[in-house]
Design a protein around this motif. Structure first.
Motif, PDB file in Angstrom:
ATOM      1  N   ARG A  31     -12.752 -42.015 112.794  1.00 45.46           N
ATOM      2  CA  ARG A  31     -11.744 -41.748 111.791  1.00 45.46           C
ATOM      3  C   ARG A  31     -12.364 -41.718 110.134  1.00 45.46           C
ATOM      4  NH1 ARG A  31      -6.380 -45.745 111.467  1.00 45.46           N
ATOM      5  NH2 ARG A  31      -5.214 -44.563 109.732  1.00 45.46           N
ATOM      6  N   SER A  32     -11.626 -41.020 109.349  1.00 44.03           N
ATOM      7  CA  SER A  32     -12.385 -40.877 108.113  1.00 44.03           C
ATOM      8  C   SER A  32     -11.270 -40.383 107.312  1.00 44.03           C
ATOM      9  CB  SER A  32     -13.574 -39.888 107.926  1.00 44.03           C
ATOM     10  OG  SER A  32     -14.172 -39.677 106.669  1.00 44.03           O
ATOM     11  N   THR A  33     -11.363 -40.823 105.841  1.00 44.30           N
ATOM     12  CA  THR A  33     -10.558 -40.521 104.928  1.00 44.30           C
ATOM     13  C   THR A  33     -10.971 -39.056 104.199  1.00 44.30           C
ATOM     14  OG1 THR A  33     -11.760 -41.919 103.463  1.00 44.30           O
ATOM     15  CG2 THR A  33      -9.563 -42.712 104.510  1.00 44.30           C
ATOM     16  N   ASP A  34     -12.189 -38.770 104.543  1.00 50.28           N
ATOM     17  CA  ASP A  34     -12.892 -37.517 103.955  1.00 50.28           C
ATOM     18  C   ASP A  34     -12.432 -36.540 105.207  1.00 50.28           C
ATOM     19  OD1 ASP A  34     -14.285 -35.547 103.391  1.00 50.28           O
ATOM     20  OD2 ASP A  34     -16.207 -36.574 103.272  1.00 50.28           O
ATOM     21  N   LEU A  86      -8.944 -48.748 111.056  1.00 49.27           N
ATOM     22  CA  LEU A  86      -9.561 -48.693 110.105  1.00 49.27           C
ATOM     23  C   LEU A  86      -9.602 -47.549 109.096  1.00 49.27           C
ATOM     24  CD1 LEU A  86     -13.055 -50.415 111.230  1.00 49.27           C
ATOM     25  CD2 LEU A  86     -10.796 -51.543 110.537  1.00 49.27           C
ATOM     26  N   LEU A  87      -9.577 -47.609 108.002  1.00 46.61           N
ATOM     27  CA  LEU A  87      -9.863 -46.341 107.065  1.00 46.61           C
ATOM     28  C   LEU A  87     -10.841 -45.337 107.456  1.00 46.61           C
ATOM     29  CD1 LEU A  87      -8.766 -47.517 103.633  1.00 46.61           C
ATOM     30  CD2 LEU A  87      -7.475 -45.921 105.098  1.00 46.61           C
ATOM     31  N   ARG A 137      -6.902 -28.497 107.102  1.00 47.11           N
ATOM     32  CA  ARG A 137      -6.853 -29.796 106.242  1.00 47.11           C
ATOM     33  C   ARG A 137      -8.236 -30.052 105.560  1.00 47.11           C
ATOM     34  NH1 ARG A 137      -3.943 -31.612 110.720  1.00 47.11           N
ATOM     35  NH2 ARG A 137      -5.799 -32.695 111.642  1.00 47.11           N
ATOM     36  N   ALA A 138      -9.429 -29.705 105.985  1.00 49.01           N
ATOM     37  CA  ALA A 138     -10.652 -29.686 105.396  1.00 49.01           C
ATOM     38  C   ALA A 138     -11.078 -28.633 104.804  1.00 49.01           C
ATOM     39  CB  ALA A 138     -11.375 -30.035 106.695  1.00 49.01           C
TER      40      ALA A 138
END
Length: 337
Positions: free
Chosen positions: A267-270, A261-262, A316-317
């Motif tokens: 798991r996160s898209t943020d 899942l997105l 990346r963050a």
């Protein structure tokens, strides 16, 4: 306890609304007749329990339930669903299945959301089987022999407490299906699972796991890490603790499918949210290196791998301060980055 274990939910909806919701969901979820293996006397103790926790999985829960109910076994089993007050219709769907298959499906629920950790605990406590197999509400078993294979192995190998398998990954965004993610055993040693998990040589995906109930109970009741909500994940520490108690078997057959899942718990898209999860996961590994030490060479290797991964996630963050902190921490503990 303020939750109920039942085939008929009674605490969340008015009677009329509840009745029509169940009827509507029943109409949606009708399927061809299932194998006779799912038709068992609720007074007879099942040999295995399928433990399914769910929250807002309406899009996927039918596949999860049918993957469990379609198992072809030579023994009675039950499906115990921990439904945590979903807001998307998941509750109505699982209650419909409980009505349709009252001899097999039971639902654990209450009037308010309790969170993933407590939902797991209450659902596990409701399981009656000698063996417990996992399938969360957004995943499914594609192999109808999964439960039979894994229970048969554990039944005939008393020194083993847990068995897991290879799996497929389905990308729900682009429809891509990747089969057999792990492949063959790659030299895994069943009595060295603790070290292999820490080194990421052994990957245990929850939906592929079947475990002895007493071993699972011993692991989470005796170790606060397994129920401490500081850790956003609840499976890694269980596998680490179980690996200290018993041998673990890997089956190279792909028996289950993980839906990618997105956004999910892991798991996160943020990027910032993803970093927070990854950082806790890294802290958990380092915690276990202290709790149950490994040889110095492996310790340094694991710390270096964990540090490298979390530093990359920090960049990346755009968490520059965190990246610098983990760089210094990793260099001090492993000698290099």
């Amino acid at each position: 306890r303020d939750w109920s274990v039942t085939g008929v939910q009674t605490c969340a909806l008015p009677i009329c609304a509840r009745f029509h919701s169940v009827l509507g969901a029943l109409a949606i979820c009708r399927r061809p007749a299932l194998p006779e293996t799912v038709m068992m006397d609720m007074n007879a103790k099942p040999l295995a329990s399928v433990l399914m926790i769910t929250y807002n999985h309406a899009q996927y829960i039918r596949d999860a339930i049918m993957g469990a109910l379609s198992q072809q076994t030579q023994f009675p089993f039950e499906l115990v669903i921990g439904e945590d007050c979903s807001t998307d219709g998941t509750r109505e769907i699982v209650m419909a299945y409980a009505h349709q298959y009252p001899h097999t499906v039971r639902v654990v629920t209450c009037s308010q959301n309790v969170g993933a950790h407590k939902n797991f605990v209450r659902t596990f406590e409701a399981c009656r089987g000698e063996f417990v197999a996992f399938c969360e509400g957004d995943e499914f078993w594609h192999d109808h022999s999964k439960l039979q294979r894994q229970v048969a192995y554990l039944s005939t190998h008393p020194t083993y407490g847990l068995v897991h398998s290879d799996y497929n990954v389905y990308n729900v965004v682009n429809g891509e299906l990747r089969q057999g993610i792990l492949g063959w055993s790659r030299g895994l040693q069943d009595d060295q699972a603790y070290l292999e998990i820490l080194r990421l040589k052994r990957v245990i995906l929850t939906v592929t796991v079947c475990v002895r109930r007493d071993v699972l109970g011993c692991a989470w009741k005796s170790n606060p890490e397994c129920t401490d909500e500081y850790w956003p994940m609840s499976d890694t520490q269980l596998w680490l603790e179980i690996s200290r108690l018993t041998h673990i078997k890997y089956m190279p057959q792909s028996l289950a499918t993980h839906n990618a899942l997105l956004n999910s718990a892991s798991r996160s898209t943020d990027p910032k949210r993803q970093f927070r999860f990854n950082e806790r996961a890294a802290e958990l590994v380092l915690h276990y290196l202290v709790k149950y030490p490994v040889p110095v060479g492996h310790d340094r290797e694991i710390r270096r791998a964990v540090g490298t991964k979390i530093i990359a996630a920090a960049y990346r963050a755009h968490e520059r301060g965190k990246a610098a902190l983990w760089f210094d921490r990793t260099r001090e503990s492993s000698g290099s980055v």
